[in-house]
Write a protein that holds these residues in place. Structure first.
Motif, PDB file in Angstrom:
ATOM      1  N   CYS A 244      -4.595   1.543  -0.649  1.00 21.26           N
ATOM      2  CA  CYS A 244      -4.426   0.951  -1.971  1.00 21.26           C
ATOM      3  C   CYS A 244      -3.031   1.263  -2.496  1.00 21.26           C
ATOM      4  CB  CYS A 244      -5.491   1.463  -2.931  1.00 21.26           C
ATOM      5  SG  CYS A 244      -5.454   3.263  -3.180  1.00 21.26           S
ATOM      6  N   TYR A 245      -2.744   0.755  -3.666  1.00 22.75           N
ATOM      7  CA  TYR A 245      -1.479   1.052  -4.329  1.00 22.75           C
ATOM      8  C   TYR A 245      -1.761   1.602  -5.719  1.00 22.75           C
ATOM      9  CZ  TYR A 245      -2.369  -3.600  -6.278  1.00 22.75           C
ATOM     10  OH  TYR A 245      -2.952  -4.678  -6.884  1.00 22.75           O
TER      11      TYR A 245
ATOM     12  N   GLN B  14      -3.919  -0.053  -8.777  1.00 23.82           N
ATOM     13  CA  GLN B  14      -4.794  -1.122  -8.300  1.00 23.82           C
ATOM     14  C   GLN B  14      -6.177  -0.966  -8.919  1.00 23.82           C
ATOM     15  OE1 GLN B  14      -4.968  -1.468  -4.036  1.00 23.82           O
ATOM     16  NE2 GLN B  14      -6.336  -3.230  -4.102  1.00 23.82           N
TER      17      GLN B  14
ATOM     18  N   ASP C 125       0.839  -1.195   0.000  1.00 22.24           N
ATOM     19  CA  ASP C 125       0.000   0.000   0.000  1.00 22.24           C
ATOM     20  C   ASP C 125       0.877   1.248   0.000  1.00 22.24           C
ATOM     21  OD1 ASP C 125      -2.285  -1.570   0.226  1.00 22.24           O
ATOM     22  OD2 ASP C 125      -2.251  -1.510   2.399  1.00 22.24           O
TER      23      ASP C 125
ATOM     24  N   THR D 129     -10.913  -4.056  -6.529  1.00 20.32           N
ATOM     25  CA  THR D 129     -10.137  -4.970  -5.675  1.00 20.32           C
ATOM     26  C   THR D 129      -9.699  -4.290  -4.380  1.00 20.32           C
ATOM     27  OG1 THR D 129      -7.982  -4.426  -6.662  1.00 20.32           O
ATOM     28  CG2 THR D 129      -9.264  -6.206  -7.711  1.00 20.32           C
ATOM     29  N   ILE D 130     -10.012  -3.004  -4.214  1.00 23.09           N
ATOM     30  CA  ILE D 130      -9.672  -2.283  -2.986  1.00 23.09           C
ATOM     31  C   ILE D 130     -10.655  -2.703  -1.902  1.00 23.09           C
ATOM     32  CG2 ILE D 130      -9.565   0.000  -1.911  1.00 23.09           C
ATOM     33  CD1 ILE D 130      -8.857   1.114  -4.719  1.00 23.09           C
TER      34      ILE D 130
END
Length: 72
Positions: free
Chosen positions: A20-21, A24, A2, A28-29
């Protein structure tokens, strides 16, 4: 890994936070409410929001309400 965190307040009063990253997929978060209970993506998709903000993990604001914010 993250590297960003965010918060969304919806018009109906639901407030969620997430980590999150970069890159992403949004679905999918993992989103969590104020009691740290997970809120499934399908429960927030399409809801109108009051504000949305995204910051780097160190706290630098990156995005707020459709505007890329500049670090101070």
């Amino acid at each position: 890994m993250d590297d960003m965190k965010g918060e969304i307040l919806f018009k109906d009063g639901l407030k969620v936070h997430f980590k999150c990253y970069r890159g992403q997929q949004i679905n999918t978060i993992k989103y969590f409410d104020e009691n740290n209970k997970e809120v499934p993506y399908n429960k927030i998709w399409g809801r109108r929001y009051e504000y949305c903000k995204l910051a780097s993990i160190d706290g630098t604001l990156l995005y707020q309400n459709n505007v890329i914010a500049r670090p101070e």
